[in-house]
Motif scaffolding. Structure first.
Motif, mmCIF file in Angstrom:
data_model
loop_
_atom_site.group_PDB
_atom_site.id
_atom_site.type_symbol
_atom_site.label_atom_id
_atom_site.label_comp_id
_atom_site.label_asym_id
_atom_site.label_seq_id
_atom_site.Cartn_x
_atom_site.Cartn_y
_atom_site.Cartn_z
ATOM 1 N N ASP A 151 0.837 -1.186 0.000
ATOM 2 C CA ASP A 151 0.000 0.000 0.000
ATOM 3 C C ASP A 151 0.879 1.245 0.000
ATOM 4 O OD1 ASP A 151 -2.930 0.963 0.511
ATOM 5 O OD2 ASP A 151 -1.704 2.131 1.896
ATOM 6 N N SER A 152 0.440 2.286 -0.688
ATOM 7 C CA SER A 152 1.251 3.500 -0.820
ATOM 8 C C SER A 152 1.592 4.135 0.522
ATOM 9 C CB SER A 152 0.519 4.524 -1.690
ATOM 10 O OG SER A 152 0.309 4.019 -2.996
ATOM 11 N N THR A 153 0.737 3.929 1.524
ATOM 12 C CA THR A 153 1.021 4.503 2.840
ATOM 13 C C THR A 153 2.188 3.827 3.546
ATOM 14 O OG1 THR A 153 -0.555 3.030 3.954
ATOM 15 C CG2 THR A 153 -1.417 5.146 3.146
ATOM 16 N N ASN A 154 2.619 2.679 3.032
ATOM 17 C CA ASN A 154 3.588 1.866 3.773
ATOM 18 C C ASN A 154 5.036 2.323 3.603
ATOM 19 O OD1 ASN A 154 3.929 -0.212 5.643
ATOM 20 N ND2 ASN A 154 4.500 -1.694 4.063
ATOM 21 N N VAL A 155 5.215 3.600 3.299
ATOM 22 C CA VAL A 155 6.557 4.184 3.315
ATOM 23 C C VAL A 155 6.877 4.760 4.696
ATOM 24 C CG1 VAL A 155 6.547 4.701 0.852
ATOM 25 C CG2 VAL A 155 5.722 6.425 2.478
ATOM 26 N N ILE A 156 5.892 4.830 5.566
ATOM 27 C CA ILE A 156 6.110 5.442 6.879
ATOM 28 C C ILE A 156 6.723 4.449 7.864
ATOM 29 C CG2 ILE A 156 4.249 7.128 6.592
ATOM 30 C CD1 ILE A 156 2.463 5.368 8.339
ATOM 31 N N THR A 157 7.406 4.992 8.844
ATOM 32 C CA THR A 157 7.821 4.219 10.016
ATOM 33 C C THR A 157 7.046 4.786 11.189
ATOM 34 O OG1 THR A 157 10.030 3.836 9.129
ATOM 35 C CG2 THR A 157 9.715 3.504 11.494
ATOM 36 N N PRO A 158 5.939 4.146 11.557
ATOM 37 C CA PRO A 158 5.059 4.713 12.577
ATOM 38 C C PRO A 158 5.596 4.466 13.981
ATOM 39 C CG PRO A 158 4.207 2.600 11.883
ATOM 40 C CD PRO A 158 5.445 2.856 11.052
ATOM 41 N N ILE A 159 4.936 5.078 14.969
ATOM 42 C CA ILE A 159 5.240 4.751 16.361
ATOM 43 C C ILE A 159 4.371 3.597 16.835
ATOM 44 C CG2 ILE A 159 6.013 7.090 16.900
ATOM 45 C CD1 ILE A 159 3.304 7.502 18.320
ATOM 46 N N LEU A 160 3.312 3.286 16.086
ATOM 47 C CA LEU A 160 2.406 2.189 16.418
ATOM 48 C C LEU A 160 1.713 1.718 15.157
ATOM 49 C CD1 LEU A 160 0.735 0.425 18.443
ATOM 50 C CD2 LEU A 160 -0.851 2.360 18.637
ATOM 51 N N SER A 161 1.632 0.403 14.988
ATOM 52 C CA SER A 161 0.865 -0.194 13.900
ATOM 53 C C SER A 161 -0.364 -0.880 14.483
ATOM 54 C CB SER A 161 1.707 -1.224 13.137
ATOM 55 O OG SER A 161 2.890 -0.638 12.624
ATOM 56 N N ILE A 162 -1.464 -0.835 13.753
ATOM 57 C CA ILE A 162 -2.709 -1.466 14.189
ATOM 58 C C ILE A 162 -3.290 -2.239 13.011
ATOM 59 C CG2 ILE A 162 -5.052 -1.098 15.056
ATOM 60 C CD1 ILE A 162 -4.068 1.588 16.220
ATOM 61 N N ALA A 272 -4.787 0.329 21.844
ATOM 62 C CA ALA A 272 -3.868 1.265 21.196
ATOM 63 C C ALA A 272 -3.535 2.421 22.140
ATOM 64 C CB ALA A 272 -4.480 1.788 19.899
ATOM 65 N N VAL A 273 -4.526 2.924 22.851
ATOM 66 C CA VAL A 273 -4.299 4.028 23.796
ATOM 67 C C VAL A 273 -3.338 3.594 24.899
ATOM 68 C CG1 VAL A 273 -5.390 5.448 25.580
ATOM 69 C CG2 VAL A 273 -6.466 5.229 23.326
ATOM 70 N N GLU A 274 -3.481 2.374 25.385
ATOM 71 C CA GLU A 274 -2.547 1.882 26.403
ATOM 72 C C GLU A 274 -1.111 1.886 25.887
ATOM 73 O OE1 GLU A 274 -3.234 -1.650 28.574
ATOM 74 O OE2 GLU A 274 -4.910 -0.775 29.681
ATOM 75 N N ILE A 275 -0.942 1.454 24.642
ATOM 76 C CA ILE A 275 0.406 1.436 24.056
ATOM 77 C C ILE A 275 0.928 2.866 23.916
ATOM 78 C CG2 ILE A 275 1.795 0.785 22.053
ATOM 79 C CD1 ILE A 275 0.762 -1.608 23.653
ATOM 80 N N LEU A 276 0.089 3.767 23.434
ATOM 81 C CA LEU A 276 0.513 5.161 23.253
ATOM 82 C C LEU A 276 0.901 5.790 24.588
ATOM 83 C CD1 LEU A 276 -2.147 6.361 20.648
ATOM 84 C CD2 LEU A 276 0.288 5.947 20.229
ATOM 85 N N ASN A 277 0.127 5.516 25.625
ATOM 86 C CA ASN A 277 0.475 6.055 26.939
ATOM 87 C C ASN A 277 1.787 5.476 27.463
ATOM 88 O OD1 ASN A 277 -1.558 7.925 27.313
ATOM 89 N ND2 ASN A 277 -2.953 6.486 28.296
ATOM 90 N N GLY A 278 2.113 4.277 27.010
ATOM 91 C CA GLY A 278 3.380 3.671 27.398
ATOM 92 C C GLY A 278 4.554 4.241 26.628
ATOM 93 N N ILE A 279 4.265 4.975 25.555
ATOM 94 C CA ILE A 279 5.343 5.635 24.798
ATOM 95 C C ILE A 279 5.620 6.981 25.472
ATOM 96 C CG2 ILE A 279 6.036 6.564 22.542
ATOM 97 C CD1 ILE A 279 4.226 4.422 21.258
#
Length: 431
Positions: A151-162, A272-279
């Motif tokens: 997918d064209s969006t898959n050039v990113i390196t995110p902080i979280l994948s879902i 996802a929110v739990e993971i983000l809060n852990g970042i």
């Protein structure tokens, strides 16, 4: 070019999957990489969350974006397809990208576009990255278009994948089996980047676990942490009670998205929110409450169990594959068990239309229609396939005429349900 001419260029000059189908799909990231390089790699200047899945990724993206907004973060949101306005695809804090920004972007990329001939999706992905970087968003929620790996969006390196879930859709591109489809979706899992899986089944869980292991990516399954134990439609909201398994605590939310299938998506969002809060995020319970309650107001999301009228009761949902339609039919039966349903249906050519139609009740009243795009399945062909499935109805070239006809035939305990395609929903005058 003015805005109208610019959008016409995007639609007419660039291959657009939603209009023409598979021939617009490019099974590599070359053009997206070239566009991003030309623009100074804006995707590398912003923090992102990447969301894939067969169903639910749009709702999950919007709920998560609304929660982040509620928590005070300047939040970009890239989703597809749009329903009414091209600019729905690219938002910051719920506000669509300005028309002039679209014009300026297309103008400044005209030379490279002439050279590499990007698809509509490739160019709009680059537009989103460029806009989010220019506006210095704190975080951008990026929804994949199709699949994940390519997918064209898959050039990113995110902080979280879902990854929300895996079902049968786009088999002509992603594969004929659930493991094959899961492999494509798992392509968004990045080295050392945490990934949340919304719903995994026996056929797909090993794919996600192995891909995460190969990438040293911490993986969590939302269903291991959260479970919805009650969901009731109440005064325009879906009131849900969710058990948080690690502390046996019950959580209560009012969801602005009232489809019962949101009970799965909210659990994914909470994990996802739990993971983000852990970042390094600081998302509090009040932010979650506000985001999931006011998501439609905050992000502009439409078309998910969307009640368009109370008298008569008209509901629209963009469900278009077996899993999505199954959930819509289950909610109709659960919520309105004694009401006659008038189904207004339209599909695109490259779906398993026969398989989807086999799910519908034989005693429904059917109105077969089509969107006005090249990829649409003509209403008369849809009627023929439906007749083979034992469903009888009439043919209409316009969804609005179909609805008007259905309204004339309703009694007090009947419902009009419109579904089968984003593009049929997009042509509704009452949306």
């Amino acid at each position: 070019m003015n805005y109208e001419a610019t959008v016409a260029y995007l639609y007419d000059q660039l291959p657009m999957f939603s209009r023409v189908g598979q021939k617009a799909y490019k099974a590599n990231l070359h053009n997206t990489i070239a566009l991003c390089d030309y623009l100074g790699n804006p995707h590398q200047k912003i923090r992102t969350i990447h969301i894939a899945g067969t169903n639910g990724k749009g709702s999950t993206s919007h709920m998560l974006a609304a929660i982040l907004q509620a928590a005070g973060f300047k939040t970009g949101l890239y989703t597809s397809p749009h329903i009414k306005d091209f600019r729905e695809r690219i938002r910051i804090n719920g506000q669509m990208i300005p028309q002039q920004q679209v014009v300026d972007f297309v103008s400044k990329t005209m030379d490279i576009s002439s050279n590499i001939q990007p698809s509509f999706f490739e160019l709009t992905v680059a537009m989103a990255f460029d806009y989010f970087a220019h506006e210095a968003v704190d975080i951008a929620v990026i929804e994949t278009g199709l699949g994940g790996l390519l997918d064209s969006t898959n050039v990113i390196t995110p902080i979280l994948s879902i990854i929300t879930n895996i079902g049968y859709d786009h088999q002509n591109i992603l594969g004929d089996t659930l493991p094959e489809i899961a492999t494509q979706k798992a392509g968004i899992i990045k080295p050392n980047i945490p990934v949340v899986i919304g719903k995994a089944i026996a056929e797909t869980a090993p794919i996600f676990l192995q891909t995460a292991t190969n990438n040293n990516a911490p993986i969590s399954f939302a269903t291991d942490h959260f479970n919805t134990i009650e969901a009731i439609n109440n005064n325009g909201y879906l009131s849900v009670t969710i058990k948080q398994k690690n502390n046996l605590k019950n959580l209560n939310y009012k969801l602005g998205l009232t489809g019962l299938y949101q009970t799965e998506n909210i659990c994914t969002v909470l994990q996802a929110v739990e993971i983000l809060n852990g970042i390094d995020f600081n998302i509090e319970e009040q932010h979650i409450q506000q985001g999931v309650r006011d998501v439609k107001l905050m992000t502009g999301l439409r078309g998910r169990w969307d009640v368009l009228s109370e008298q008569p009761l008209i509901i629209a949902d963009v469900a278009h594959n077996k899993d999505g339609i199954t959930q819509v039919l289950q909610q109709l039966q659960q919520q309105y068990p004694h009401k006659k349903v008038h189904f207004v249906l339209g599909f695109v050519k490259d779906k398993d239309v026969a398989g989807v139609l086999a799910l519908f009740p034989k005693n429904g009243q059917y109105y077969f229609t089509n969107a006005h795009i090249p990829r649409a399945l003509p209403a008369n062909e849809l009627a023929t396939i439906a007749n083979q499935a034992g469903l009888a109805g009439e043919v209409f070239d316009d969804v609005n005429i179909a609805i008007d006809t259905a309204k004339q035939r309703l009694n007090n305990d009947a419902i009009i349900m419109v579904c089968g395609s984003f593009f049929v929903i997009a042509e509704l005058n009452i949306l």
